[in-house]
Structures are given as C-alpha cells and as structure tokens.
Write a protein that holds these residues in place. Structure first.
Motif, PDB file in Angstrom:
ATOM      1  N   LYS A   1       0.382   7.761   0.712  1.00  0.00           N
ATOM      2  CA  LYS A   1      -0.347   8.963   0.313  1.00  0.00           C
ATOM      3  C   LYS A   1      -1.704   8.737  -0.434  1.00  0.00           C
ATOM      4  O   LYS A   1      -2.455   9.263  -0.122  1.00  0.00           O
ATOM      5  CB  LYS A   1       0.351   9.500  -0.993  1.00  0.00           C
ATOM      6  CG  LYS A   1       0.153  10.931  -1.358  1.00  0.00           C
ATOM      7  CD  LYS A   1       0.028  11.933  -0.337  1.00  0.00           C
ATOM      8  CE  LYS A   1      -0.635  13.335  -0.827  1.00  0.00           C
ATOM      9  NZ  LYS A   1      -1.766  13.394  -1.224  1.00  0.00           N
ATOM     10  N   ASP A   2      -1.723   7.427  -1.079  1.00  0.00           N
ATOM     11  CA  ASP A   2      -3.030   7.233  -1.639  1.00  0.00           C
ATOM     12  C   ASP A   2      -4.071   6.734  -0.703  1.00  0.00           C
ATOM     13  O   ASP A   2      -5.168   7.306  -0.468  1.00  0.00           O
ATOM     14  CB  ASP A   2      -2.997   5.768  -2.485  1.00  0.00           C
ATOM     15  CG  ASP A   2      -2.377   6.144  -3.625  1.00  0.00           C
ATOM     16  OD1 ASP A   2      -2.054   7.328  -4.177  1.00  0.00           O
ATOM     17  OD2 ASP A   2      -1.659   5.048  -4.277  1.00  0.00           O
ATOM     18  N   LEU A   3      -3.674   6.057   0.448  1.00  0.00           N
ATOM     19  CA  LEU A   3      -4.313   5.669   1.700  1.00  0.00           C
ATOM     20  C   LEU A   3      -4.717   7.017   2.485  1.00  0.00           C
ATOM     21  O   LEU A   3      -6.106   7.272   2.971  1.00  0.00           O
ATOM     22  CB  LEU A   3      -3.384   5.039   2.732  1.00  0.00           C
ATOM     23  CG  LEU A   3      -4.697   4.602   4.031  1.00  0.00           C
ATOM     24  CD1 LEU A   3      -5.757   3.729   3.432  1.00  0.00           C
ATOM     25  CD2 LEU A   3      -3.698   3.513   4.711  1.00  0.00           C
TER      26      LEU A   3
ATOM     27  N   ASP B   1      -5.254  10.243   0.811  1.00  0.00           N
ATOM     28  CA  ASP B   1      -6.037  10.712   0.122  1.00  0.00           C
ATOM     29  C   ASP B   1      -7.565  10.166   0.192  1.00  0.00           C
ATOM     30  O   ASP B   1      -8.554  10.912   0.360  1.00  0.00           O
ATOM     31  CB  ASP B   1      -5.800  10.694  -1.296  1.00  0.00           C
ATOM     32  CG  ASP B   1      -4.533  11.749  -1.539  1.00  0.00           C
ATOM     33  OD1 ASP B   1      -4.368  12.540  -0.882  1.00  0.00           O
ATOM     34  OD2 ASP B   1      -3.827  11.374  -2.744  1.00  0.00           O
ATOM     35  N   ARG B   2      -7.752   8.901   0.523  1.00  0.00           N
ATOM     36  CA  ARG B   2      -8.854   8.183   0.665  1.00  0.00           C
ATOM     37  C   ARG B   2      -9.387   8.456   2.004  1.00  0.00           C
ATOM     38  O   ARG B   2     -10.707   8.670   2.214  1.00  0.00           O
ATOM     39  CB  ARG B   2      -8.606   6.634   0.469  1.00  0.00           C
ATOM     40  CG  ARG B   2      -9.831   5.811   0.455  1.00  0.00           C
ATOM     41  CD  ARG B   2      -9.453   4.466   0.240  1.00  0.00           C
ATOM     42  NE  ARG B   2     -10.737   3.390   0.180  1.00  0.00           N
ATOM     43  CZ  ARG B   2     -10.523   2.204  -0.032  1.00  0.00           C
ATOM     44  NH1 ARG B   2      -9.343   1.595   0.255  1.00  0.00           N
ATOM     45  NH2 ARG B   2     -11.678   1.517   0.250  1.00  0.00           N
TER      46      ARG B   2
ATOM     47  N   SER C   1       0.864  -1.348  -0.041  1.00  0.00           N
ATOM     48  CA  SER C   1      -0.036   0.185  -0.091  1.00  0.00           C
ATOM     49  C   SER C   1       0.791   1.390   0.055  1.00  0.00           C
ATOM     50  O   SER C   1       2.065   1.006   0.480  1.00  0.00           O
ATOM     51  CB  SER C   1      -1.019   0.019   1.221  1.00  0.00           C
ATOM     52  OG  SER C   1      -0.264   0.171   2.230  1.00  0.00           O
ATOM     53  N   GLN C   2       0.391   2.352  -0.426  1.00  0.00           N
ATOM     54  CA  GLN C   2       1.062   3.541  -0.711  1.00  0.00           C
ATOM     55  C   GLN C   2       0.219   4.540   0.374  1.00  0.00           C
ATOM     56  O   GLN C   2      -0.998   4.677   0.443  1.00  0.00           O
ATOM     57  CB  GLN C   2       0.877   4.314  -1.980  1.00  0.00           C
ATOM     58  CG  GLN C   2       1.609   3.220  -2.975  1.00  0.00           C
ATOM     59  CD  GLN C   2       3.111   3.302  -2.802  1.00  0.00           C
ATOM     60  OE1 GLN C   2       3.847   4.203  -2.506  1.00  0.00           O
ATOM     61  NE2 GLN C   2       3.605   2.122  -3.028  1.00  0.00           N
TER      62      GLN C   2
END
Length: 231
Positions: A83-85, A87-88, A80-81
C-alpha cells in the motif's frame, strides 16, 4: 445507433509506450538505488525491460491496477508494504509524461458535437485519471470518469462501464467501449456494450480482433466507424 462512448485511458487516449515507458524506467531505477536490487529484477516483476525500455505483452502495467503493480514489486523488496508503494507510485504517475495518441481535443470534441456522452474507465486510480485529463485540457469533455478505486471494481469486470450507462441514462447496447487490451473489451462486452479495439497500446490486432467488433489504428477513426453502423 450510438449514444455514448467510454474510453480506456492508457494505450487508448494516450500512447502506452511513449507515456508509461519513462515512468516505469524511473520507478525501477529509484527502487533499485534504494534497495540495492538490480533494476532488471524489479523490471521483470512488472514485465518491463529497463534496458530496452520495453513492456512484455503480459506486463501487469498494461491492464492491471496500481495495487496489482505495487504488489508485484513489493514481493521483490523484503519488508516493503504494497500500500505504501502504491501510494508512492500514484504520486509519480500523476506527473507521468502522457503523450496523446491523437489530437484529443479535436477527436473528443467532434464526438461530443455529435451529441454523444463521453466516459473514461481506467484501472488507474481516479485522482490520477483526473490529473492526466486536466494536464491536457480535456476534463470538460468527459461526462464520467472512473478509476478502479471509484467503487465499481476494476476491469475486466463490467462495473465501471455499467455505471457509466446507468448514471447517464444510456442503453448499454447503444454504448461503445474503446480500449487497447482484452481487459477493456471483456469489460465492455460484459456490460452489454459494443467493443472497439485500438492499436495504440501493446497488444496487436491478432490478439484483439477475436474479442472486438472492430480493430482501429487509433481513436481518430472511431467517428467514421460509428457512421458506418448506420450506412
């Protein structure tokens, strides 16, 4: 003696347990379903018990930034990343069911009627802070809103508090920082402000009192405390 007040958001304007418990539960349940990891394991990473729906006193959710929360969760999910998490998580947070700790329009309106400038300094992201204020119809009561991503750094650093005083032309010693965590109090103190703790977060009076000029049940008692300074 006081010209401005800068508030923390979560645990100060809004009751922490009631507001963020549902968000944290949904977050770990969604991630558990997607990853196959136990919800208890994901919850432990951020100091949250999904069964009891209770935060640990040192939970990163209480005073950490969304980036810190995301990093703690990402460490549990291979590939998992963060930054993506993050944003979510922030998209989910904008719609979190925030429960006011007091009658915010009345309490904040009274402070403004006294001629005080009102600010907000949160370790949440700024866009989420604006969404929460707008959802409760209190955006116009604030002269200043900053999140950890607004360019002043996160608490316990003094940047957001110092920028409030600077931008509004206020002497820091005539400003009160109000919050529910040591991070809030340390940020205000480092900016040269008076600091007041409230008990609508997770920390108790015994934890906060050594770091605060006063400990109040909630922000509804703040006006009387300010009046007492000049009595």
């Amino acid at each position: 003696m006081i010209d401005g007040v800068i508030f923390d958001k979560d645990g100060t304007l809004f009751d922490f347990r009631a507001s963020w418990g549902a968000w944290a539960l949904r977050l770990v349940e969604v991630l558990a379903k997607e990853t196959g990891l136990p919800a208890a394991q994901l919850g432990a990473a951020i100091g949250f018990d999904p069964v009891a729906q209770r935060f640990a006193p040192d939970s990163v959710v209480i005073a950490g930034t969304s980036a810190e929360i995301a990093a703690a969760l990402a460490a549990q999910v291979p590939g998992s990343q963060a930054k993506d998490l993050e944003d979510r998580m922030n998209r989910m947070a904008e719609g979190a069911p925030m429960l006011p700790a007091v009658d915010l329009p009345a309490v904040l309106g009274d402070l403004r009627n006294r001629g005080l400038k009102i600010g907000l300094a949160t370790n949440d992201v700024e866009v989420t802070a604006h969404a929460h204020l707008a959802a409760h119809g209190i955006s116009a009561l604030f002269d200043y809103v900053a999140g950890y991503d607004s360019g002043h750094g996160p608490k316990p650093g003094p940047g957001m508090c110092a920028a409030f005083a600077r931008q509004l032309g206020l002497a820091p010693e005539r400003v009160v920082m109000v919050g529910d965590s040591r991070h809030d109090l340390e940020a205000g103190r480092a900016a040269g402000m008076r600091v007041v703790a409230v008990l609508t977060g997770i920390a108790g009076a015994a934890d906060l009192a050594p770091h605060a000029d006063a400990v109040l049940p909630d922000i509804g008692h703040l006006a009387a405390w300010i009046d007492g300074l000049s009595a």
